[in-house]
Design a protein around this motif. Structure first.
Motif, PDB file in Angstrom:
ATOM      1  N   SER A   1       0.697  -1.106  -0.051  1.00 52.30           N
ATOM      2  CA  SER A   1       0.065   0.239  -0.048  1.00 52.30           C
ATOM      3  C   SER A   1       0.830   1.275  -0.129  1.00 52.30           C
ATOM      4  O   SER A   1       0.688   2.122  -0.736  1.00 52.30           O
ATOM      5  N   ARG A   2       2.044   1.277   0.627  1.00 52.83           N
ATOM      6  CA  ARG A   2       2.743   2.266   0.861  1.00 52.83           C
ATOM      7  C   ARG A   2       3.546   2.489  -0.415  1.00 52.83           C
ATOM      8  O   ARG A   2       3.736   3.826  -1.075  1.00 52.83           O
ATOM      9  N   LEU A   3       3.931   1.453  -1.090  1.00 52.50           N
ATOM     10  CA  LEU A   3       4.829   1.458  -2.438  1.00 52.50           C
ATOM     11  C   LEU A   3       3.564   1.918  -3.552  1.00 52.50           C
ATOM     12  O   LEU A   3       3.999   2.818  -4.310  1.00 52.50           O
ATOM     13  N   PHE A   4       2.192   1.496  -3.455  1.00 51.33           N
ATOM     14  CA  PHE A   4       1.604   2.011  -4.483  1.00 51.33           C
ATOM     15  C   PHE A   4       1.360   3.453  -4.175  1.00 51.33           C
ATOM     16  O   PHE A   4       1.064   4.421  -5.179  1.00 51.33           O
ATOM     17  N   ARG A   5       1.230   3.859  -2.871  1.00 57.52           N
ATOM     18  CA  ARG A   5       0.792   5.430  -2.876  1.00 57.52           C
ATOM     19  C   ARG A   5       1.930   6.172  -3.276  1.00 57.52           C
ATOM     20  O   ARG A   5       1.738   7.307  -3.912  1.00 57.52           O
ATOM     21  N   ARG A   6       3.005   5.848  -3.018  1.00 61.80           N
ATOM     22  CA  ARG A   6       4.432   6.458  -3.636  1.00 61.80           C
ATOM     23  C   ARG A   6       4.409   6.757  -4.787  1.00 61.80           C
ATOM     24  O   ARG A   6       4.715   7.762  -5.744  1.00 61.80           O
ATOM     25  N   PHE A   7       4.179   5.278  -5.595  1.00 63.83           N
ATOM     26  CA  PHE A   7       4.038   5.485  -7.200  1.00 63.83           C
ATOM     27  C   PHE A   7       2.891   6.517  -7.540  1.00 63.83           C
ATOM     28  O   PHE A   7       3.228   7.030  -8.775  1.00 63.83           O
ATOM     29  N   ALA A   8       1.612   6.449  -6.831  1.00 58.40           N
ATOM     30  CA  ALA A   8       0.726   7.466  -7.393  1.00 58.40           C
ATOM     31  C   ALA A   8       0.976   8.709  -7.088  1.00 58.40           C
ATOM     32  O   ALA A   8       0.793   9.526  -8.192  1.00 58.40           O
ATOM     33  N   MET A   9       2.015   9.107  -6.157  1.00 56.94           N
ATOM     34  CA  MET A   9       2.422  10.509  -6.124  1.00 56.94           C
ATOM     35  C   MET A   9       3.307  10.896  -6.987  1.00 56.94           C
ATOM     36  O   MET A   9       3.298  12.050  -7.663  1.00 56.94           O
ATOM     37  N   VAL A  10       4.111   9.770  -7.742  1.00 56.37           N
ATOM     38  CA  VAL A  10       5.162  10.132  -8.657  1.00 56.37           C
ATOM     39  C   VAL A  10       4.226  10.548  -9.936  1.00 56.37           C
ATOM     40  O   VAL A  10       4.472  11.357 -10.930  1.00 56.37           O
ATOM     41  N   VAL A  11       3.366   9.766 -10.019  1.00 51.86           N
ATOM     42  CA  VAL A  11       2.392   9.697 -11.375  1.00 51.86           C
ATOM     43  C   VAL A  11       1.672  10.999 -11.459  1.00 51.86           C
ATOM     44  O   VAL A  11       1.670  11.939 -12.528  1.00 51.86           O
ATOM     45  N   TYR A  12       1.239  11.273 -10.244  1.00 53.87           N
ATOM     46  CA  TYR A  12       0.412  12.751 -10.077  1.00 53.87           C
ATOM     47  C   TYR A  12       1.300  13.848 -10.417  1.00 53.87           C
ATOM     48  O   TYR A  12       0.893  14.748 -10.811  1.00 53.87           O
ATOM     49  N   GLY A  13       2.611  13.837  -9.874  1.00 56.60           N
ATOM     50  CA  GLY A  13       3.370  14.910  -9.851  1.00 56.60           C
ATOM     51  C   GLY A  13       4.026  14.911 -11.224  1.00 56.60           C
ATOM     52  O   GLY A  13       4.313  16.128 -11.813  1.00 56.60           O
ATOM     53  N   LEU A  14       4.022  13.714 -12.218  1.00 57.43           N
ATOM     54  CA  LEU A  14       4.579  14.137 -13.557  1.00 57.43           C
ATOM     55  C   LEU A  14       3.059  14.388 -14.150  1.00 57.43           C
ATOM     56  O   LEU A  14       3.196  15.147 -15.461  1.00 57.43           O
ATOM     57  N   THR A  15       2.125  14.322 -13.759  1.00 57.48           N
ATOM     58  CA  THR A  15       0.784  14.631 -14.461  1.00 57.48           C
ATOM     59  C   THR A  15       0.449  16.087 -14.371  1.00 57.48           C
ATOM     60  O   THR A  15      -0.108  16.782 -15.424  1.00 57.48           O
ATOM     61  N   LEU A  16       0.906  16.615 -13.357  1.00 59.80           N
ATOM     62  CA  LEU A  16       0.600  18.132 -12.969  1.00 59.80           C
ATOM     63  C   LEU A  16       1.262  19.061 -14.044  1.00 59.80           C
ATOM     64  O   LEU A  16       0.325  20.008 -14.641  1.00 59.80           O
ATOM     65  N   PRO A  17       2.567  18.889 -14.525  1.00 58.44           N
ATOM     66  CA  PRO A  17       2.892  19.794 -15.727  1.00 58.44           C
ATOM     67  C   PRO A  17       2.242  19.481 -16.805  1.00 58.44           C
ATOM     68  O   PRO A  17       2.269  20.657 -17.748  1.00 58.44           O
ATOM     69  N   LEU A  18       1.921  18.125 -17.263  1.00 61.48           N
ATOM     70  CA  LEU A  18       1.194  18.054 -18.436  1.00 61.48           C
ATOM     71  C   LEU A  18      -0.328  18.956 -18.396  1.00 61.48           C
ATOM     72  O   LEU A  18      -0.627  19.126 -19.531  1.00 61.48           O
ATOM     73  N   CYS A  19      -0.776  18.855 -17.259  1.00 65.16           N
ATOM     74  CA  CYS A  19      -1.868  19.695 -17.210  1.00 65.16           C
ATOM     75  C   CYS A  19      -1.984  20.974 -17.233  1.00 65.16           C
ATOM     76  O   CYS A  19      -2.479  21.967 -17.942  1.00 65.16           O
ATOM     77  N   LEU A  20      -0.662  21.537 -16.823  1.00 62.12           N
ATOM     78  CA  LEU A  20      -0.232  23.058 -17.089  1.00 62.12           C
ATOM     79  C   LEU A  20      -0.222  23.169 -18.541  1.00 62.12           C
ATOM     80  O   LEU A  20      -0.431  24.355 -19.167  1.00 62.12           O
ATOM     81  N   LEU A  21       0.655  22.348 -19.285  1.00 61.74           N
ATOM     82  CA  LEU A  21       0.934  22.625 -20.701  1.00 61.74           C
ATOM     83  C   LEU A  21      -0.734  22.546 -21.427  1.00 61.74           C
ATOM     84  O   LEU A  21      -0.879  23.427 -22.365  1.00 61.74           O
TER      85      LEU A  21
END
Length: 182
Positions: free
Chosen positions: A6-26
């Motif tokens: 669960s912790r590993l999945f949450r960390r992976f989700a945070m990385v995906v969310y963090g990478l998706t934010l700049p794409l939303c900005l674009l």
């Protein structure tokens, strides 16, 4: 096992969310700076509202995941968003675009090395230039350099979400604070 996953999945989700934010900005930038089919400037409200909604959901999910992982840090201030997150987000978007361009060049270079006749006939390569295989190897090298540069540019944005471990100050860690004193 379930808690670690669960912790590993949450960390992976945070990385995906963090990478998706700049794409939303674009996408937001494209919605604001876009034009219609005739070349006239026109705001695309669907893209603008969709990207703002997606960014709001991503920031909310990032906050929930940070709290679930034990990091009660507050949402960054507006000043920090303007001076740190948005510029580094733009740099991260540029890094992702450079990396994607590098991947395309690597694929094109591999195609030129694997099948030089079709590659040379499809791409305009005047007589007397390098052989298609040499051009393919050069394209692969340039593509790998672009992927590396894109990864480095994106790394600065990802470092903003790094979680620091607190120092353990408990006397249970084996240090005797009273030893050696009179």
């Amino acid at each position: 096992m379930g808690r670690k996953f669960s912790r590993l999945f949450r960390r992976f989700a945070m990385v995906v969310y963090g990478l998706t934010l700049p794409l939303c900005l674009l996408v937001l930038f494209v919605g604001v700076a876009g034009g219609d089919s005739e070349g006239q400037h026109q705001l695309n409200w669907g893209l603008i509202l969709g990207s703002i909604l997606a960014m709001a959901v991503l920031v909310w999910r990032l906050r929930l995941n940070r709290r679930a992982l034990g990091d009660p840090a507050a949402v960054p201030t507006v000043r920090r968003l303007l001076l740190v997150f948005i510029p580094l987000g733009i740099v991260a978007v540029a890094g992702v675009l450079v990396a994607v361009t590098g991947v395309v060049w690597v694929a094109l270079g591999i195609w030129l090395v694997a099948d030089p006749q079709d590659g040379q006939s499809l791409l305009y390569m005047p007589a007397g230039t390098f052989d298609a295989r040499i051009s393919g190897v050069v394209l692969v090298f340039i593509g790998l350099v672009c992927v590396a540069i894109g990864a480095v540019l994106s790394q600065f944005f990802l470092r903003l979400f790094r979680r620091r471990r607190p120092e353990i100050t408990s006397p249970d860690n084996g240090t005797d604070l009273e030893a050696g004193h009179d």
